[in-house]
Structure formats: C-alpha cells, structure tokens
Design a protein around this motif. Structure first.
Motif, PDB file in Angstrom:
ATOM      1  N   PHE A 233       0.829  -1.206   0.000  1.00  0.00           N
ATOM      2  CA  PHE A 233       0.000   0.000   0.000  1.00  0.00           C
ATOM      3  C   PHE A 233       0.864   1.257   0.000  1.00  0.00           C
ATOM      4  O   PHE A 233       0.574   2.215  -0.721  1.00  0.00           O
ATOM      5  CB  PHE A 233      -0.939   0.020   1.207  1.00  0.00           C
ATOM      6  CG  PHE A 233      -1.807   1.245   1.253  1.00  0.00           C
ATOM      7  CD1 PHE A 233      -2.903   1.368   0.414  1.00  0.00           C
ATOM      8  CD2 PHE A 233      -1.522   2.293   2.122  1.00  0.00           C
ATOM      9  CE1 PHE A 233      -3.697   2.512   0.434  1.00  0.00           C
ATOM     10  CE2 PHE A 233      -2.309   3.434   2.152  1.00  0.00           C
ATOM     11  CZ  PHE A 233      -3.396   3.541   1.309  1.00  0.00           C
ATOM     12  N   TYR A 234       1.934   1.261   0.799  1.00  0.00           N
ATOM     13  CA  TYR A 234       2.776   2.455   0.880  1.00  0.00           C
ATOM     14  C   TYR A 234       3.334   2.826  -0.494  1.00  0.00           C
ATOM     15  O   TYR A 234       3.230   3.972  -0.941  1.00  0.00           O
ATOM     16  CB  TYR A 234       3.918   2.243   1.872  1.00  0.00           C
ATOM     17  CG  TYR A 234       4.839   3.444   1.963  1.00  0.00           C
ATOM     18  CD1 TYR A 234       4.551   4.495   2.822  1.00  0.00           C
ATOM     19  CD2 TYR A 234       5.989   3.528   1.180  1.00  0.00           C
ATOM     20  CE1 TYR A 234       5.377   5.612   2.898  1.00  0.00           C
ATOM     21  CE2 TYR A 234       6.822   4.640   1.247  1.00  0.00           C
ATOM     22  CZ  TYR A 234       6.514   5.670   2.104  1.00  0.00           C
ATOM     23  OH  TYR A 234       7.326   6.778   2.170  1.00  0.00           O
TER      24      TYR A 234
ATOM     25  N   HIS B 168       0.673   3.634  -3.134  1.00  0.00           N
ATOM     26  CA  HIS B 168       0.073   4.922  -2.780  1.00  0.00           C
ATOM     27  C   HIS B 168       0.985   6.069  -3.195  1.00  0.00           C
ATOM     28  O   HIS B 168       0.528   7.076  -3.758  1.00  0.00           O
ATOM     29  CB  HIS B 168      -0.202   4.965  -1.271  1.00  0.00           C
ATOM     30  CG  HIS B 168      -1.060   6.111  -0.849  1.00  0.00           C
ATOM     31  ND1 HIS B 168      -1.291   6.416   0.469  1.00  0.00           N
ATOM     32  CD2 HIS B 168      -1.743   7.052  -1.564  1.00  0.00           C
ATOM     33  CE1 HIS B 168      -2.057   7.484   0.547  1.00  0.00           C
ATOM     34  NE2 HIS B 168      -2.351   7.894  -0.666  1.00  0.00           N
ATOM     35  N   ARG B 169       2.272   5.909  -2.933  1.00  0.00           N
ATOM     36  CA  ARG B 169       3.211   6.941  -3.373  1.00  0.00           C
ATOM     37  C   ARG B 169       3.268   7.006  -4.897  1.00  0.00           C
ATOM     38  O   ARG B 169       3.441   8.081  -5.474  1.00  0.00           O
ATOM     39  CB  ARG B 169       4.608   6.664  -2.804  1.00  0.00           C
ATOM     40  CG  ARG B 169       4.724   6.986  -1.319  1.00  0.00           C
ATOM     41  CD  ARG B 169       6.158   7.156  -0.882  1.00  0.00           C
ATOM     42  NE  ARG B 169       6.775   8.350  -1.440  1.00  0.00           N
ATOM     43  CZ  ARG B 169       8.012   8.756  -1.141  1.00  0.00           C
ATOM     44  NH1 ARG B 169       8.750   8.048  -0.300  1.00  0.00           N
ATOM     45  NH2 ARG B 169       8.510   9.847  -1.678  1.00  0.00           N
TER      46      ARG B 169
ATOM     47  N   HIS C  20       0.658   9.114  -6.366  1.00  0.00           N
ATOM     48  CA  HIS C  20       0.852  10.532  -6.045  1.00  0.00           C
ATOM     49  C   HIS C  20       1.826  11.201  -7.011  1.00  0.00           C
ATOM     50  O   HIS C  20       2.038  12.419  -6.897  1.00  0.00           O
ATOM     51  CB  HIS C  20       1.326  10.705  -4.604  1.00  0.00           C
ATOM     52  CG  HIS C  20       0.209  10.923  -3.626  1.00  0.00           C
ATOM     53  ND1 HIS C  20      -0.265  12.168  -3.299  1.00  0.00           N
ATOM     54  CD2 HIS C  20      -0.551  10.040  -2.935  1.00  0.00           C
ATOM     55  CE1 HIS C  20      -1.256  12.058  -2.429  1.00  0.00           C
ATOM     56  NE2 HIS C  20      -1.450  10.777  -2.186  1.00  0.00           N
TER      57      HIS C  20
ATOM     58  N   HIS D 174      -5.537   9.403  -8.822  1.00  0.00           N
ATOM     59  CA  HIS D 174      -5.671   9.524  -7.365  1.00  0.00           C
ATOM     60  C   HIS D 174      -6.415  10.782  -6.917  1.00  0.00           C
ATOM     61  O   HIS D 174      -6.909  10.850  -5.795  1.00  0.00           O
ATOM     62  CB  HIS D 174      -4.289   9.476  -6.718  1.00  0.00           C
ATOM     63  CG  HIS D 174      -4.312   9.279  -5.245  1.00  0.00           C
ATOM     64  ND1 HIS D 174      -5.072   8.292  -4.623  1.00  0.00           N
ATOM     65  CD2 HIS D 174      -3.669   9.940  -4.237  1.00  0.00           C
ATOM     66  CE1 HIS D 174      -4.890   8.350  -3.320  1.00  0.00           C
ATOM     67  NE2 HIS D 174      -4.055   9.355  -3.048  1.00  0.00           N
TER      68      HIS D 174
ATOM     69  N   GLU E  63      -6.946   2.697  -9.200  1.00  0.00           N
ATOM     70  CA  GLU E  63      -6.450   2.780  -7.827  1.00  0.00           C
ATOM     71  C   GLU E  63      -7.110   1.723  -6.946  1.00  0.00           C
ATOM     72  O   GLU E  63      -6.461   1.148  -6.058  1.00  0.00           O
ATOM     73  CB  GLU E  63      -6.712   4.172  -7.241  1.00  0.00           C
ATOM     74  CG  GLU E  63      -6.203   4.296  -5.816  1.00  0.00           C
ATOM     75  CD  GLU E  63      -6.512   5.633  -5.175  1.00  0.00           C
ATOM     76  OE1 GLU E  63      -6.206   5.780  -3.973  1.00  0.00           O
ATOM     77  OE2 GLU E  63      -7.040   6.523  -5.864  1.00  0.00           O
TER      78      GLU E  63
ATOM     79  N   SER F  16      -4.229  -0.205  -5.172  1.00  0.00           N
ATOM     80  CA  SER F  16      -3.940   0.154  -3.785  1.00  0.00           C
ATOM     81  C   SER F  16      -4.939  -0.401  -2.772  1.00  0.00           C
ATOM     82  O   SER F  16      -4.566  -0.682  -1.628  1.00  0.00           O
ATOM     83  CB  SER F  16      -3.892   1.683  -3.640  1.00  0.00           C
ATOM     84  OG  SER F  16      -2.809   2.221  -4.343  1.00  0.00           O
ATOM     85  N   ASN F  17      -6.199  -0.540  -3.176  1.00  0.00           N
ATOM     86  CA  ASN F  17      -7.210  -0.998  -2.222  1.00  0.00           C
ATOM     87  C   ASN F  17      -7.321  -2.514  -2.150  1.00  0.00           C
ATOM     88  O   ASN F  17      -7.464  -3.082  -1.071  1.00  0.00           O
ATOM     89  CB  ASN F  17      -8.586  -0.419  -2.571  1.00  0.00           C
ATOM     90  CG  ASN F  17      -8.655   1.081  -2.388  1.00  0.00           C
ATOM     91  OD1 ASN F  17      -7.788   1.670  -1.740  1.00  0.00           O
ATOM     92  ND2 ASN F  17      -9.651   1.711  -2.956  1.00  0.00           N
TER      93      ASN F  17
ATOM     94  N   THR G  22      -9.619   0.549   7.466  1.00  0.00           N
ATOM     95  CA  THR G  22      -9.541   1.680   6.537  1.00  0.00           C
ATOM     96  C   THR G  22     -10.733   2.615   6.708  1.00  0.00           C
ATOM     97  O   THR G  22     -10.609   3.819   6.514  1.00  0.00           O
ATOM     98  CB  THR G  22      -9.429   1.188   5.077  1.00  0.00           C
ATOM     99  OG1 THR G  22      -9.117   2.292   4.238  1.00  0.00           O
ATOM    100  CG2 THR G  22     -10.704   0.530   4.583  1.00  0.00           C
TER     101      THR G  22
ATOM    102  N   HIS H 195      -3.985   9.109   8.911  1.00  0.00           N
ATOM    103  CA  HIS H 195      -4.460   9.169   7.522  1.00  0.00           C
ATOM    104  C   HIS H 195      -5.317  10.417   7.284  1.00  0.00           C
ATOM    105  O   HIS H 195      -5.350  10.939   6.162  1.00  0.00           O
ATOM    106  CB  HIS H 195      -5.255   7.923   7.162  1.00  0.00           C
ATOM    107  CG  HIS H 195      -5.462   7.768   5.682  1.00  0.00           C
ATOM    108  ND1 HIS H 195      -4.441   7.431   4.819  1.00  0.00           N
ATOM    109  CD2 HIS H 195      -6.558   7.959   4.901  1.00  0.00           C
ATOM    110  CE1 HIS H 195      -4.902   7.393   3.580  1.00  0.00           C
ATOM    111  NE2 HIS H 195      -6.176   7.718   3.591  1.00  0.00           N
TER     112      HIS H 195
ATOM    113  N   TYR I 289       1.727   8.302   3.970  1.00  0.00           N
ATOM    114  CA  TYR I 289       1.230   7.480   2.866  1.00  0.00           C
ATOM    115  C   TYR I 289       0.848   6.067   3.299  1.00  0.00           C
ATOM    116  O   TYR I 289       0.084   5.392   2.615  1.00  0.00           O
ATOM    117  CB  TYR I 289       2.290   7.377   1.769  1.00  0.00           C
ATOM    118  CG  TYR I 289       2.603   8.677   1.074  1.00  0.00           C
ATOM    119  CD1 TYR I 289       1.797   9.152   0.045  1.00  0.00           C
ATOM    120  CD2 TYR I 289       3.714   9.435   1.434  1.00  0.00           C
ATOM    121  CE1 TYR I 289       2.087  10.338  -0.610  1.00  0.00           C
ATOM    122  CE2 TYR I 289       4.012  10.624   0.785  1.00  0.00           C
ATOM    123  CZ  TYR I 289       3.197  11.071  -0.232  1.00  0.00           C
ATOM    124  OH  TYR I 289       3.488  12.252  -0.874  1.00  0.00           O
TER     125      TYR I 289
END
Length: 318
Positions: A171-172, A175-176, A179, A188, A209, A213-214, A243, A261, A272
């Motif tokens: 996820f980190y 997620h980055r 971005h 995003h 996404e 990511s999810n 979450t 978050h 992140y």
C-alpha cells in the motif's frame, strides 16, 4: 533514480525482516496464553464452522463468496451506515463531538455523499467481486482453504501478522506511485476530492487505484499463504473496518487513531502508509510529527475529545 530504488528495496527488506522477527517473538510469547482462551471456545468455533460448512453442502464457491465477499461487505456497510447517520444528521452527539477537522462535514454534503456511495458500490460490484474469481481458483489450487478443520490460533495470528506486513509495504509504495503528478491528476485526485474524509470514502477511488492500492495489497497475503476461508473472511473484514476508521473523520474512544491518515487527506504529501513505519523510514511523516495531530495520534481512553484536551494552536494574526 537507480540509487533511490535500491535504497527503497533495502528499506523494504529491512522492514519485512525486522517485522517478521518482532511478530514472531510476540506470537511465541503471547500465543500460548491466548491459545488457552482460544481452546476454551475452540470447540464452539469448530462446531459452528462445520454447521456452516454442511449448510452450504460443502460448495466451495458458495463458502468462498460468503466468507470473502458477503461478510466483509456486511461489516463495511454496517459500520459506515452508523457513521453516515452521524455525518448527515449531526446526531448522536456521542459520535459527532469527536470530529477531527472541526467545522468540516457538519453536516456532510448529501449530493457529494450520494456520488461517493455510487462509486463505492461500483467498485465493490464491478471490480472487487470479479477479482475474487481468480483468487478463488488460487485458493482452490492450494487445497486447504476449505478444510473442515479450522487453523490453530497460533497460525491464525502468524498469518494476520504476515498479511499486515505485506499490506503495509504494497500500500505504501502503490500509494506513493499514484501521487506522482501524472497519475495523481488522472487517477488519485478522485480520492482526494475529500480533504476531510468520511468512512465510506475509504473505497471511493478511481478503478485503477481500487485495484492497485485498495484490493491487491489485501488479497496477495492470503493468496501467498494459501489461507483458510475463515482467516480470509476475518482479514478482509478487519482491513475494511480499519480503513473505514482511518477515513471516518472521528477520533472515537477505544478505537484506533485515524489522525495519521486524516492528516494525509489534509496535507496530501504526508503519511502514505498504514502503520507509519515506512513513512518514518522514508521521512514522509516529518510535518505530521511536528503537528498537533501527532500529539493526538493515540488510543483515546477517556470520553473527552482530543480536540478539546489537545486543541490546535490559535492562528496568529497577520
């Protein structure tokens, strides 16, 4: 770029290795005691599982669908249904007095909320459900995901620990990734329409996404481990509830802190991850650690809102 990538790989390897050692030590030290508690209710759990198994006539897809889709969805919508009542009506005060970003979503914009619910339902029905089909065949290939015997409590804890580490890393970095300016603009940015998030927004995202990511960070752990469907159902439910809490906008007593978050939605370029370990190692929580939100980032063990006991500093007049 190559040097940065190598640093990221080394950091990731260090986190995984250290995390596994720590979790293993904790599991070994606590699991004996917890196993005794588990054994006391183990017969009941095993009996209940067998009743459910035979109720489904041993049909693996039915069992998988209920455990991996239906039960986690009930947990998600049950929890967020309560929060949405508070978001829309401003009641009960027991919930709304714990709002993090004061004056935001008070009440929530119902038109914006309906749009979010529509997107979330589309993601769940048209992306999450189809993704469960290949996952089902992976679990079927392992051969023990639908066993009549439940996993031991110790192994259950080990698997949850591994799932958590895998999710944190995946996820980190994903997620980055979203971005990055180009991906943020086209993918995003949708999720960040909510600078003051609410629980249901946790799954409000662009389809790409939602996959990247999810879904994948949560699904990959059980697929690697060949986990039992009961473990998968518990893990998926915990992931959705966690979450939702992180996005809910309320720092409620006795629940995990969502300050980390929530600060990401407020500032965009901080916090992140999920656990915060990689953020600390990569220095992407520097501003957060200098904020009042960091002081409030703890388990609330009283009924006094942290926005009252640790208020924001008044803005200086220009």
């Amino acid at each position: 770029q190559g040097e940065k990538l190598w640093d990221a790989i080394r950091i990731t390897a260090w986190v995984l290795g250290t995390g596994l050692l720590v979790f293993t030590a904790l599991v070994n030290s606590l699991s004996g005691y917890l196993q005794n508690i588990w054994d006391a209710s183990g017969y009941f759990c095993q009996t209940a599982w067998l009743k459910f198994y035979y109720l489904c006539e041993g049909k693996e897809w039915t069992i998988f669908f209920i455990g991996a889709a239906w039960i986690p969805a009930l947990a998600f919508w049950g929890f967020n249904g309560i929060l949405m009542v508070a978001d829309v009506t401003g009641k009960p005060a027991f919930i709304t007095r714990y709002r993090i970003q004061l004056g935001k979503n008070d009440p929530v914009d119902t038109k914006k909320l309906r749009q979010a619910i529509y997107t979330v339902l589309c993601n769940q029905f048209f992306i999450s459900l189809p993704m469960l089909v290949p996952m089902f065949y992976v679990m079927k290939w392992w051969g023990n995901s639908f066993s009549k015997e439940l996993p031991t409590f110790r192994w259950f804890l080990v698997e949850l620990s591994i799932f958590t580490l895998i999710e944190e890393v995946l996820f980190y970095y994903t997620h980055r990734l979203v971005h990055l300016p180009l991906l943020y603009k086209h993918i995003h940015k949708k999720h960040h329409e909510w600078t003051a998030p609410i629980g249901v927004v946790s799954v409000y995202a662009h389809p790409v996404e939602h996959i990247l990511s999810n879904s994948l960070p949560v699904m990959i752990g059980p697929m690697i481990m060949g986990s039992h469907i009961v473990t998968i159902g518990v893990w998926f439910s915990l992931a959705l509830l966690t979450t939702s809490i992180s996005h809910c906008g309320y720092h409620l007593p006795f629940l995990p802190s969502p300050e980390f978050h929530d600060f990401h939605h407020l500032k965009f370029n901080q916090c992140y991850g999920v656990l915060g370990v990689l953020d600390y190692l990569h220095g992407t929580d520097t501003a957060f650690r200098q904020s009042k939100a960091y002081e409030r980032h703890k388990l609330l063990l009283s009924l006094t809102p942290l926005s009252e006991s640790i208020p924001e500093e008044p803005k200086r007049a220009e």
